[in-house]
Design an enzyme around this catalytic site. Structure first.
Site, PDB file in Angstrom:
ATOM      1  N   LYS A  27       0.834  -1.197   0.000  1.00 48.35           N
ATOM      2  CA  LYS A  27       0.000   0.000   0.000  1.00 48.35           C
ATOM      3  C   LYS A  27       0.877   1.259   0.000  1.00 48.35           C
ATOM      4  CE  LYS A  27      -3.679  -0.047   2.698  1.00 48.35           C
ATOM      5  NZ  LYS A  27      -5.087   0.172   2.436  1.00 48.35           N
ATOM      6  N   ARG A  97      -3.486   3.045   8.466  1.00 42.12           N
ATOM      7  CA  ARG A  97      -3.780   1.755   7.817  1.00 42.12           C
ATOM      8  C   ARG A  97      -2.564   0.853   7.767  1.00 42.12           C
ATOM      9  NH1 ARG A  97      -8.390   2.783   4.038  1.00 42.12           N
ATOM     10  NH2 ARG A  97      -8.645   5.028   4.008  1.00 42.12           N
ATOM     11  N   GLY A 106      -8.080  -7.211   4.557  1.00 45.32           N
ATOM     12  CA  GLY A 106      -8.967  -7.246   5.729  1.00 45.32           C
ATOM     13  C   GLY A 106      -8.399  -7.972   6.931  1.00 45.32           C
ATOM     14  N   MET A 108      -5.622  -7.189   8.718  1.00 42.08           N
ATOM     15  CA  MET A 108      -4.986  -6.369   9.759  1.00 42.08           C
ATOM     16  C   MET A 108      -5.817  -5.117   9.992  1.00 42.08           C
ATOM     17  SD  MET A 108      -0.969  -6.857   8.984  1.00 42.08           S
ATOM     18  CE  MET A 108      -1.077  -6.349   7.296  1.00 42.08           C
ATOM     19  N   ARG A 340      -3.213  -1.690  -6.276  1.00 41.74           N
ATOM     20  CA  ARG A 340      -2.314  -2.845  -6.152  1.00 41.74           C
ATOM     21  C   ARG A 340      -2.670  -3.805  -7.290  1.00 41.74           C
ATOM     22  NH1 ARG A 340      -5.387  -5.054  -0.771  1.00 41.74           N
ATOM     23  NH2 ARG A 340      -7.371  -5.377  -1.763  1.00 41.74           N
ATOM     24  N   HIS A 458     -15.817  -9.384   1.843  1.00 45.76           N
ATOM     25  CA  HIS A 458     -14.813 -10.293   2.390  1.00 45.76           C
ATOM     26  C   HIS A 458     -14.939 -11.691   1.784  1.00 45.76           C
ATOM     27  CE1 HIS A 458     -13.354 -13.192   5.409  1.00 45.76           C
ATOM     28  NE2 HIS A 458     -12.350 -12.346   5.471  1.00 45.76           N
ATOM     29  N   ARG A 564       1.635 -47.439 -11.273  1.00 50.50           N
ATOM     30  CA  ARG A 564       1.692 -48.306 -10.087  1.00 50.50           C
ATOM     31  C   ARG A 564       0.839 -49.531 -10.385  1.00 50.50           C
ATOM     32  NH1 ARG A 564       1.302 -42.930  -7.343  1.00 50.50           N
ATOM     33  NH2 ARG A 564       2.914 -42.789  -5.753  1.00 50.50           N
ATOM     34  N   ARG A 620       6.055 -49.783 -13.093  1.00 54.22           N
ATOM     35  CA  ARG A 620       6.768 -50.238 -11.904  1.00 54.22           C
ATOM     36  C   ARG A 620       6.248 -51.599 -11.455  1.00 54.22           C
ATOM     37  NH1 ARG A 620       6.041 -46.920  -6.477  1.00 54.22           N
ATOM     38  NH2 ARG A 620       4.085 -48.048  -6.448  1.00 54.22           N
ATOM     39  N   GLU A 749      14.533 -44.456  -3.890  1.00 57.75           N
ATOM     40  CA  GLU A 749      13.629 -44.038  -2.814  1.00 57.75           C
ATOM     41  C   GLU A 749      14.085 -44.560  -1.454  1.00 57.75           C
ATOM     42  OE1 GLU A 749       9.680 -45.561  -3.597  1.00 57.75           O
ATOM     43  OE2 GLU A 749      10.441 -47.441  -4.406  1.00 57.75           O
ATOM     44  N   SER A 768      14.318 -43.029 -11.121  1.00 60.25           N
ATOM     45  CA  SER A 768      13.192 -42.133 -10.843  1.00 60.25           C
ATOM     46  C   SER A 768      13.122 -41.954  -9.334  1.00 60.25           C
ATOM     47  CB  SER A 768      11.896 -42.726 -11.385  1.00 60.25           C
ATOM     48  OG  SER A 768      10.829 -41.864 -11.075  1.00 60.25           O
ATOM     49  N   GLY A 770      11.671 -41.618  -6.001  1.00 62.80           N
ATOM     50  CA  GLY A 770      10.401 -41.823  -5.308  1.00 62.80           C
ATOM     51  C   GLY A 770      10.465 -41.000  -4.029  1.00 62.80           C
ATOM     52  N   THR A 771      10.141 -39.736  -4.178  1.00 64.61           N
ATOM     53  CA  THR A 771      10.378 -38.828  -3.051  1.00 64.61           C
ATOM     54  C   THR A 771       9.400 -39.022  -1.890  1.00 64.61           C
ATOM     55  OG1 THR A 771       9.302 -37.205  -4.443  1.00 64.61           O
ATOM     56  CG2 THR A 771      11.680 -36.990  -4.173  1.00 64.61           C
ATOM     57  N   ASN A 772       8.349 -39.807  -2.115  1.00 66.35           N
ATOM     58  CA  ASN A 772       7.466 -40.093  -0.968  1.00 66.35           C
ATOM     59  C   ASN A 772       8.221 -40.984   0.022  1.00 66.35           C
ATOM     60  OD1 ASN A 772       5.515 -38.803  -2.487  1.00 66.35           O
ATOM     61  ND2 ASN A 772       4.699 -40.721  -3.325  1.00 66.35           N
ATOM     62  N   ASP A 773       8.731 -42.092  -0.493  1.00 69.14           N
ATOM     63  CA  ASP A 773       9.487 -42.992   0.390  1.00 69.14           C
ATOM     64  C   ASP A 773      10.823 -42.386   0.789  1.00 69.14           C
ATOM     65  OD1 ASP A 773       8.098 -45.405   1.088  1.00 69.14           O
ATOM     66  OD2 ASP A 773       7.965 -45.782  -1.063  1.00 69.14           O
ATOM     67  N   CYS A 835       9.017 -39.132  -9.435  1.00 65.25           N
ATOM     68  CA  CYS A 835       7.614 -39.539  -9.550  1.00 65.25           C
ATOM     69  C   CYS A 835       6.889 -39.507  -8.209  1.00 65.25           C
ATOM     70  CB  CYS A 835       7.500 -40.908 -10.208  1.00 65.25           C
ATOM     71  SG  CYS A 835       8.281 -42.218  -9.245  1.00 65.25           S
ATOM     72  N   TYR A 855      12.966 -34.988 -16.167  1.00 65.08           N
ATOM     73  CA  TYR A 855      11.515 -34.755 -16.174  1.00 65.08           C
ATOM     74  C   TYR A 855      10.960 -34.820 -14.751  1.00 65.08           C
ATOM     75  CZ  TYR A 855      11.062 -39.723 -15.332  1.00 65.08           C
ATOM     76  OH  TYR A 855      11.158 -40.949 -14.755  1.00 65.08           O
TER      77      TYR A 855
HETATM   78  C1  PEP Z   1       7.447 -42.760  -3.912  1.00 67.02           C
HETATM   79  O1  PEP Z   1       7.783 -43.418  -2.941  1.00 67.02           O
HETATM   80  O2  PEP Z   1       7.717 -41.555  -4.040  1.00 67.02           O
HETATM   81  C2  PEP Z   1       6.630 -43.355  -4.982  1.00 67.02           C
HETATM   82  C3  PEP Z   1       6.377 -42.695  -6.080  1.00 67.02           C
HETATM   83  O3  PEP Z   1       6.134 -44.579  -4.761  1.00 67.02           O
HETATM   84  P1  PEP Z   1       4.872 -44.887  -3.831  1.00 67.02           P
HETATM   85  O4  PEP Z   1       4.251 -43.581  -3.485  1.00 67.02           O
HETATM   86  O5  PEP Z   1       3.988 -45.750  -4.625  1.00 67.02           O
HETATM   87  O6  PEP Z   1       5.514 -45.573  -2.684  1.00 67.02           O
HETATM   88 MG    MG Z   2       7.670 -45.572  -3.061  1.00 69.26          MG
END
Ligand code: PEP
Ligand code: MG
Length: 880
Positions: A27, A97, A106, A108, A340, A458, A564, A620, A749, A768, A770-773, A835, A855
């Site tokens: 502002k 203000r 709205g 603050m 703004r 709002h 999967r 997989r 992973e 690849s 597997g960033t979850n595990d 993935c 990728y």
């Molecule tokens: C992972 O682990 O990131 C993955 C893609 O495999 P899943 O989620 O099936 O374990």
């Molecule tokens: Mg996994």
């Protein structure tokens, strides 16, 4: 050098500019900028965000020297205005203000008409010759100051006002005359007393208290929640803008309004806004009175309207973006109070970006940067089925405040919305109007409907920001909180009854209506095309079945990054064979059951290859622990026993034997294929047979890739590779297709796999992540249980974001970088992607771009988000 705390803007000079947003807040920076380019802005000064930082560092005390600078600013302002703060002849009144670097509408505090007391109000009346106006300003100030600065309950002031209105026998505030308002002021004084608070009569004391209150509101609960929900972090605090007052409530030639230089819902290039005559700013934003549309102003005051249109053009060509403005008309003279970059729906963002390229205001690269990747989600979601709409029962029509469709059960308050959503219900929050306290409930609900308030109320502003469907200002409805009833069109609805909202038209329907998929052509396609031109990283989709693969292609996926296969084992007959396989005692029995599964797997893979043509398809091998395929309930276990002919007791024993204390670290991933090589063999056969079949059918080689999960040691991969290669060779020979290349790679992973990636890469053609595990095992957070405490971790700043949502770049990310470097050392042409769920999250996509992955792969609906995020990452790098 001593820091400068106060920046002036006015005819006598302007010290700030739009570039100083982080120091002066949005502002303050724009008030300075508008003043500099000659727009009519009431003069004032901005106290920097740094002061807010110091205030908190200093145990909530204003830093030394601040008030000296404020006093100097005031003197300069007094000279410019020819008035004097606190004077009993010609008093200068100011507004105070908030305004942080990121917009927090709205959330603050704001205090208007500051500087009034029993004496100065008389001077104001004398000067303006308008007693009603003077008293109204005073009572508004007392109310705002009491509520915002001293924490006196708002309701106490409302009750006092109602008391005077009731006595007079009127309904509206505007029906009170000067004498009545004088009485209101006396009643307000009693409210202060009753609450044990003192109204500071000295304007300087009022100012110090107001500045302190604005800084305090930076850390109010609702502001904190808003920042969390909108991912606003790393800011010092809010600035405070002290500005000479202009009055929209000086009678019928005065007014106040909010406008957008283009339509914020659709993006249409038309001036769009609302205003109220004889009102102060907060009346419009709070949605208490329903305002008039800006075109009405063209008739009511053509001169001011023309001036606004000119300002609209000046602002757009100066800022090169759609602006959201606030203005006040004081006795026919126009003043700008704010501008703004306007918040907009994703549809509007896309249209405005593309239109502005056509108009020559911006280039393609700027257009790409103008669309928030996450917001594309709104465009990819469904709308009401137009066919079903024709025969639906229309209950009422409000304002189309935020587009999309919402079907859900009615709830009447925000807490209920959160509770029901937690239970898995879809709810629509129905309110007379919403306030910032409702923010969590609004976030939980699938849609919001209000009885009062306009497009800039709002509810409307917040819903658009959240990308949530909202219908506002449904003036025909009656919401009875006590009875928990919504009355409309002669019907009554209670909590739990279904309604359907169309946020794009403002229509509200009875019951549940079907919804349809979005249209992905036009401006959306144009932006996506531009994004693809500039992005450097590939985008694939996680898709398990042919239907999802087709959606993924529609959304622009360049391949399947993860199929999967386990998801194919549940439908119809399949689960039966799967269970037979699991319960089998001998290899022979297992192979028999697997043979039954093979045709199903193969037909799914055929579907996938057909959908993807020559694009890569990574399949997989079976990953989850086997207990996920067997039931736990007695009746179902009995059923299995009947179906398979295996004795009930034996089934029970087998199921019990599958139990693991730590299944995520148990018998899963490649460990299954190692102990049951026949599973790997069957899946490989299904993949290769399908690949051969489709290659023959389409006359082009499909691009099949087999991926081994959960590899921590190269020997695991070697073991599986022997089986995969053996079966692949067999099938290719049988099919007479020796030229078809089937690549073999692995998921990375398990931290050990990442750390020894140089060895793993000897056997893998691709990686690849597997960033979850990988997150689960690197951080030591259970994927299934960490939700319980991770929210608190984020709130307490232990992790900046939930590491399962956005890659923990300094931990998990570091491991990825190590793996990448080691892997490429062994195999320079190693293909590496991701993935895990992070593949569709913009900050993670940027990280993957930065470390040069080939990728990202994400769910089909997030493919466009990833494409845009990838383009933005590339363009941001260009600027550096
Ligand atoms: C992972 O682990 O990131 C993955 C893609 O495999 P899943 O989620 O099936 O374990
Ligand atoms: Mg996994």
């Amino acid at each position: 050098m001593i820091a400068k705390y106060v920046y002036y803007f006015g005819k006598s000079g302007t010290e700030g500019s739009k570039e100083m947003r982080s120091l002066l807040g949005g502002k303050g920076a724009n008030l300075a900028e508008m003043t500099s380019i000659g727009l009519p802005v009431p003069a004032g000064f901005t106290i920097t965000t740094e002061v807010c930082g110091l205030y908190y560092k200093n145990e909530k005390k204003l830093p030394e020297g601040l008030m000296t600078e404020v006093a100097a600013g005031l003197t300069r302002l007094e000279t410019e205005m020819g008035m004097s703060f606190g004077s009993a002849q010609d008093p200068l009144l100011v507004s105070v203000r908030s305004g942080a670097a990121a917009s927090m509408p709205g959330m603050m505090d704001t205090i208007l008409n500051l500087g009034l007391n029993d004496e100065t109000v008389e001077a104001l009346i004398k000067k303006t010759g308008n007693e009603r106006f003077g008293r109204d300003a005073y009572r508004r100030f007392m109310q705002m100051f009491g509520d915002v600065v001293l924490g006196i309950p708002h309701a106490d002031f409302e009750t006092a006002l109602e008391f005077v209105k009731h006595k007079k026998g009127v309904r509206l505030d505007t029906e009170l005359d000067a004498r009545d308002l004088k009485e209101v002021i006396e009643e307000y004084k009693k409210v202060y007393k009753k609450n044990g608070k003192e109204f500071p009569t000295k304007p300087m004391d009022q100012l110090i208290a107001a500045i302190t209150a604005v800084f305090g509101s930076w850390n109010s609960e609702r502001a904190i929640i808003y920042r969390r929900l909108n991912d606003i972090r790393g800011l010092l605090g809010t600035a405070v803008n002290v500005q000479s007052m202009v009055f929209g409530n000086m009678g019928d030639s005065s007014g106040t309004g909010v406008a957008f230089t283009r339509n914020p819902s659709t993006g249409e290039n038309l001036f769009y806004g609302e205003y109220l005559m004889n009102a102060q700013g907060e009346d419009v934003v709070a949605g208490i009175r329903t305002p008039l549309t800006i075109d009405t102003l063209a008739k009511q005051n053509p001169e001011v309207y023309k001036q606004l249109l000119e300002i609209r053009t000046i602002l757009e060509s100066h800022y090169k973006d759609m602006q959201d403005i606030e203005f006040t008309i004081q006795e026919g003279k126009l003043y700008m109070l704010q501008c703004r970059n306007g918040k907009r729906t994703a549809a509007a963002a896309v249209k405005i970006a593309v239109d502005m390229v056509t108009e020559g205001l911006i280039d393609e690269k700027t257009a790409i940067m103008r669309v928030e990747p996450k917001s594309l989600d709104q465009l990819l979601h469904k709308t009401l089925d137009p066919k079903a709409k024709k025969s639906a029962i229309l209950l009422t029509k409000g304002l189309p405040a935020s587009p999309g469709a919402a079907v859900g059960k009615i709830v009447f308050n925000a807490e209920e919305a959160a509770v029901e959503t937690d239970k898995g219900e879809k709810v629509i929050l129905v309110r007379v109007e919403t306030s910032p306290e409702d923010i969590e409930g609004m976030n939980a609900a699938v849609g919001i409907m209000t009885a009062r308030g306009g497009m800039t109320s709002h509810a409307a502003v917040v819903a658009r920001g959240m990308g949530k469907c909202c219908v506002a200002g449904c003036s025909e409805i009656v919401v009875d909180y006590r009875e928990q009833l919504l009355s409309v069109a002669g019907k009554k609805f209670k909590q739990g009854d279904y309604i359907t909202l169309d946020g794009s038209t403002g229509e509200v329907f009875e019951g549940k209506l079907p919804v349809v998929d979005p249209e992905l052509s036009g401006d959306f396609a144009t932006i996506m095309e531009w994004a693809d031109k500039y992005r450097k990283i590939g985008v694939r989709a996680n898709a398990d079945i042919p239907r999802d693969a087709l959606v993924a292609v529609k959304f622009g996926a360049e391949g399947i990054g993860l199929c999967r296969t386990e998801h194919m084992f549940f439908e119809g007959e399949r689960i039966k064979y799967m269970r037979e396989m699991i319960l089998a005692d001998t290899l022979e029995e297992r192979e028999k059951a697997l043979a039954q599964l093979l045709p199903y797997q193969k037909s799914d893979f055929v579907g996938l290859f057909e959908a993807m043509g020559e694009k890569p398809v990574i399949i997989r091998l079976l990953d989850p622990p086997l207990h996920e395929f067997v039931p736990q309930k007695e009746a179902e276990i009995k059923e299995i026993s009947d179906e398979t002919g295996v004795a009930y007791e034996s089934v029970l024993t087998k199921i019990a034997s599958l139990h693991e204390f730590n299944p995520m670290l148990g018998h899963r991933g490649c460990r299954l294929g190692i102990t049951y090589p026949e599973i790997t063999a069957m899946q490989t056969r299904a993949i290769v047979e399908a690949a051969c079949e489709v290659t023959k059918k389409i006359g082009k080689q499909v691009h099949a890739k087999i991926m081994v999960p959960l590899v921590g040691k190269v020997e695991e991969l070697k073991n599986q590779k022997v089986i995969i290669e053996k079966v692949t060779d067999e099938v290719l020979k049988e099919q007479n297709m020796k030229d078809l290349h089937i690549s073999i790679g692995t998921m990375i992973e398990v931290p050990r796999g990442a750390l020894t990636a140089d060895e793993v890469a000897r056997e893998a053609e691709f990686f690849s992540f597997g960033t979850n595990d990988l997150t689960q095992m690197t951080c030591g957070f259970s994927r299934d249980d960490a939700g319980k405490f991770l929210k608190e971790y984020v709130e307490k700043g232990i992790y900046e974001r939930d590491p399962f949502e956005a890659i923990d770049q300094s931990g998990v990310g570091l491991l990825m970088e190590i793996a990448l470097e080691k892997g490429k050392k062994t195999r320079p042409d190693l293909e590496v992607g991701i993935c895990g769920e992070h593949g569709g999250e913009p900050s993670s996509v940027e990280f993957c771009h930065r470390i040069h992955l080939n990728y990202v792969s994400c769910s089909p609906y997030r493919v466009p988000i990833a494409r845009l995020a990838a383009a933005q990452a590339a363009l941001r790098e260009e600027v550096k």
